[in-house]
Design an enzyme around this catalytic site. Structure first.
Site, PDB file in Angstrom:
ATOM      1  N   VAL A  19       0.830  -1.200   0.000  1.00 15.42           N
ATOM      2  CA  VAL A  19       0.000   0.000   0.000  1.00 15.42           C
ATOM      3  C   VAL A  19       0.867   1.253   0.000  1.00 15.42           C
ATOM      4  O   VAL A  19       0.634   2.193  -0.763  1.00 15.42           O
ATOM      5  CB  VAL A  19      -0.961   0.005   1.205  1.00 15.42           C
ATOM      6  CG1 VAL A  19      -1.750   1.304   1.257  1.00 15.42           C
ATOM      7  CG2 VAL A  19      -1.908  -1.180   1.128  1.00 15.42           C
ATOM      8  N   ARG A  51      13.722  -1.662   7.122  1.00 12.30           N
ATOM      9  CA  ARG A  51      14.894  -2.109   6.359  1.00 12.30           C
ATOM     10  C   ARG A  51      15.049  -1.258   5.099  1.00 12.30           C
ATOM     11  O   ARG A  51      14.488  -1.604   4.048  1.00 12.30           O
ATOM     12  CB  ARG A  51      14.742  -3.583   5.992  1.00 12.30           C
ATOM     13  CG  ARG A  51      14.700  -4.561   7.172  1.00 12.30           C
ATOM     14  CD  ARG A  51      16.106  -4.776   7.734  1.00 12.30           C
ATOM     15  NE  ARG A  51      17.004  -5.302   6.731  1.00 12.30           N
ATOM     16  CZ  ARG A  51      17.141  -6.595   6.440  1.00 12.30           C
ATOM     17  NH1 ARG A  51      16.409  -7.495   7.093  1.00 12.30           N
ATOM     18  NH2 ARG A  51      17.986  -6.997   5.523  1.00 12.30           N
ATOM     19  N   GLU A 132     -10.405   5.986   5.976  1.00 13.76           N
ATOM     20  CA  GLU A 132     -11.299   5.340   5.019  1.00 13.76           C
ATOM     21  C   GLU A 132     -10.761   3.987   4.554  1.00 13.76           C
ATOM     22  O   GLU A 132     -11.515   3.035   4.344  1.00 13.76           O
ATOM     23  CB  GLU A 132     -11.513   6.251   3.805  1.00 13.76           C
ATOM     24  CG  GLU A 132     -12.551   5.751   2.817  1.00 13.76           C
ATOM     25  CD  GLU A 132     -13.952   5.724   3.408  1.00 13.76           C
ATOM     26  OE1 GLU A 132     -14.499   4.607   3.536  1.00 13.76           O
ATOM     27  OE2 GLU A 132     -14.491   6.784   3.745  1.00 13.76           O
ATOM     28  N   VAL A 135     -11.403   0.038   6.183  1.00 11.25           N
ATOM     29  CA  VAL A 135     -12.531  -0.866   5.946  1.00 11.25           C
ATOM     30  C   VAL A 135     -12.923  -0.808   4.477  1.00 11.25           C
ATOM     31  O   VAL A 135     -13.182   0.272   3.939  1.00 11.25           O
ATOM     32  CB  VAL A 135     -13.759  -0.494   6.817  1.00 11.25           C
ATOM     33  CG1 VAL A 135     -14.913  -1.454   6.549  1.00 11.25           C
ATOM     34  CG2 VAL A 135     -13.397  -0.500   8.295  1.00 11.25           C
ATOM     35  N   GLY A 137     -11.370  -1.214   1.617  1.00 14.16           N
ATOM     36  CA  GLY A 137     -10.473  -0.728   0.579  1.00 14.16           C
ATOM     37  C   GLY A 137     -10.902   0.567  -0.066  1.00 14.16           C
ATOM     38  O   GLY A 137     -11.031   1.608   0.575  1.00 14.16           O
ATOM     39  N   GLY A 190      -3.104 -15.859  -4.949  1.00 14.78           N
ATOM     40  CA  GLY A 190      -2.688 -14.677  -4.215  1.00 14.78           C
ATOM     41  C   GLY A 190      -3.805 -13.974  -3.465  1.00 14.78           C
ATOM     42  O   GLY A 190      -3.589 -12.887  -2.898  1.00 14.78           O
ATOM     43  N   GLU A 193      -3.322 -15.202   2.167  1.00  8.63           N
ATOM     44  CA  GLU A 193      -1.952 -15.170   2.660  1.00  8.63           C
ATOM     45  C   GLU A 193      -1.466 -16.591   2.953  1.00  8.63           C
ATOM     46  O   GLU A 193      -2.259 -17.534   3.063  1.00  8.63           O
ATOM     47  CB  GLU A 193      -1.885 -14.340   3.942  1.00  8.63           C
ATOM     48  CG  GLU A 193      -2.358 -12.906   3.796  1.00  8.63           C
ATOM     49  CD  GLU A 193      -1.377 -12.040   3.038  1.00  8.63           C
ATOM     50  OE1 GLU A 193      -0.208 -12.460   2.873  1.00  8.63           O
ATOM     51  OE2 GLU A 193      -1.778 -10.949   2.594  1.00  8.63           O
ATOM     52  N   LYS A 208     -13.084  -4.796  11.351  1.00  9.05           N
ATOM     53  CA  LYS A 208     -13.841  -3.879  10.503  1.00  9.05           C
ATOM     54  C   LYS A 208     -15.264  -3.685  11.039  1.00  9.05           C
ATOM     55  O   LYS A 208     -15.805  -2.570  10.985  1.00  9.05           O
ATOM     56  CB  LYS A 208     -13.865  -4.409   9.072  1.00  9.05           C
ATOM     57  CG  LYS A 208     -12.485  -4.439   8.439  1.00  9.05           C
ATOM     58  CD  LYS A 208     -12.471  -5.189   7.120  1.00  9.05           C
ATOM     59  CE  LYS A 208     -11.082  -5.223   6.516  1.00  9.05           C
ATOM     60  NZ  LYS A 208     -11.009  -6.025   5.276  1.00  9.05           N
ATOM     61  N   GLY A 314      -6.100  -4.705  -1.860  1.00 11.56           N
ATOM     62  CA  GLY A 314      -5.144  -4.498  -2.933  1.00 11.56           C
ATOM     63  C   GLY A 314      -4.436  -3.170  -2.792  1.00 11.56           C
ATOM     64  O   GLY A 314      -4.970  -2.221  -2.211  1.00 11.56           O
TER      65      GLY A 314
END
Length: 439
Positions: A19, A51, A132, A135, A137, A190, A193, A208, A314
């Site tokens: 993100v 990192r 926003e 919850v 996306g 994908g 997870e 959520k 996403g």
């Protein structure tokens, strides 16, 4: 005529994963448009990561491991947090707010745990706290709840708020696969997870739901207040039984205002907040939400029924929501004001799941003998549970009894099912799911 202010607003970015990197890219690509919308340019002041060597595409001079120094710096106006988790995110956001920075976050776990405290800190500091992206996306949902519907009273918020579980259940419906097979497909593509626990066990959806309930009912709700049940126990049989009665199976986050009327006629409201799989009619708008998409159905006193639908996860969809919040808080910063804060003035109590009215669909393997149906029905009646429909399939040793109840306290329904498992007349309880939306 006063010349326009061209000094940039400087943004600290906490995290540069999927993100965060999308936010960084969109800030660069859309810089001119954002400046026109806000009234001042936006510039990235620094990016806090653990990192720095793992971000070769990011300008090295922007990267830092000292997140606290970054968010409290006098050179920073706004903070965007996309690192997730409770700590160090909580401490960093409180430090940023205390230093007078408005905050944009995508951190559902933190907001579900400490949202009210963070809002109180933001109100005291006179800054904004927007989230926003926490919850559903890219779907514009939280701001409509706290702003567009601020003049209405919400009765119910029901949603599909986890794309992984919705993809798995959709595939089970479409292909007849079991949970394990559908999960394996979701992982390969994908959508899940490597460790899918947070999704399939309902933790993500519960966080959520807590945020939605807090906003919808102006009352403090934490993730620990949410009844949670995942989808790992949903079987191909459950999905097939749902289809037989014109339903499909979805993992739902359900937030509702429930009234209790006392003997003297006085009414007391409380909030029931739960996450669990349920059968819903195929005619319900949420039933058509397939794949990894999210949707939330809102019922309000004056506005009636509203539906919010779109991509719920996403990098780019979530980054879109983050940038929408960034524009809002930046505009407020330019104007020298803060937007509306969340106020838990109503203080409604959270109702235990045991006392929450629900409906069950129960499928039993029984011996086709005289008196079996009467015995089963008597067990329901003894718990105060009324049966809505009953159907028997097969004969002899292959008989199946399918019952759908009327609404009753969940504890009464759960106790009835537990008792059925012990009855001699019942060989097996093969399917139990809650039911939503049937008349």
């Amino acid at each position: 005529m006063t010349p326009p202010v061209t000094e940039p607003l400087r943004v600290a970015l906490l995290g540069c994963g999927t993100v965060g990197s999308a936010v960084l890219r969109l800030l660069d690509e859309q810089g001119a448009d954002l400046a026109a919308r806000i009234g001042r340019p936006v510039e990235v002041a620094g990016i806090a990561v653990r990192r720095p060597d793992r971000h070769p595409g990011v300008p090295a001079h922007l990267l830092t491991t000292d997140a606290h120094a970054l968010v409290t710096s006098g050179d920073v106006d706004l903070v965007v947090e996309v690192i997730g988790g409770i700590e160090p995110a909580r401490s960093l956001l409180l430090a940023a707010i205390g230093a007078g920075k408005s905050v944009v976050s995508a951190n559902k776990a933190l907001l579900a745990e400490d949202g009210i405290a963070l809002h109180a800190a933001a109100a005291d500091a006179g800054v904004d706290l927007y989230y926003e992206a926490a919850v559903a996306g890219a779907i514009p949902l939280l701001r409509p709840l706290r702003e567009s519907l601020a003049g209405d009273q919400l009765r119910r918020v029901v949603g599909i708020v986890n794309g992984t579980t919705n993809y798995i259940l959709s595939r089970m419906v479409e292909t007849g696969a079991g949970f394990a097979e559908a999960l394996a497909e979701a992982t390969e593509l994908g959508y899940a997870e490597a460790d899918p626990t947070a999704d399939v066990d309902g933790f993500d959806a519960a966080s959520k739901a807590a945020i939605l309930a807090t906003l919808a009912f102006h009352s403090p709700v934490r993730a620990s207040d949410v009844y949670r049940e995942g989808i790992s126990a949903v079987s191909a049989t459950d999905v097939a039984r749902a289809a037989e009665i014109g339903c499909t199976v979805k993992l739902l986050a359900i937030c509702e205002r429930v009234s209790d009327v006392a003997a003297d006629g006085t009414s007391t409201d409380s909030i029931a907040v739960r996450v669990h799989p349920a059968m819903i009619p195929t005619t319900h708008p949420l039933a058509a939400v397939s794949g990894a998409f999210n949707a939330v159905f809102v019922e309000a006193e004056a506005a009636g029924q509203l539906m919010f639908y779109g991509q719920g996860a996403g990098g780019e969809p979530t980054a879109s929501a983050v940038l929408g919040d960034l524009v809002a808080v930046a505009r407020n910063r330019v104007a020298g004001v803060a937007g509306p804060n969340v106020n838990a003035y109503a203080g409604l109590a959270t109702r235990p799941m045991a006392d929450t009215p629900t409906r069950y669909h129960v499928s039993l393997d029984v011996a086709d003998k005289p008196g079996v149906l009467a015995t089963v029905a008597a067990e329901f009646a003894s718990r105060g549970v009324s049966i809505s429909t009953v159907r028997q399939d097969g004969r002899g040793e292959a008989a199946t009894l399918v019952l759908v109840t009327h609404s009753a306290p969940d504890a009464a329904l759960a106790t009835t099912v537990a008792r059925l498992r012990e009855m001699d007349a019942v060989r097996a309880v093969t399917s139990v799911l809650r039911v939503e939306g049937l008349t």
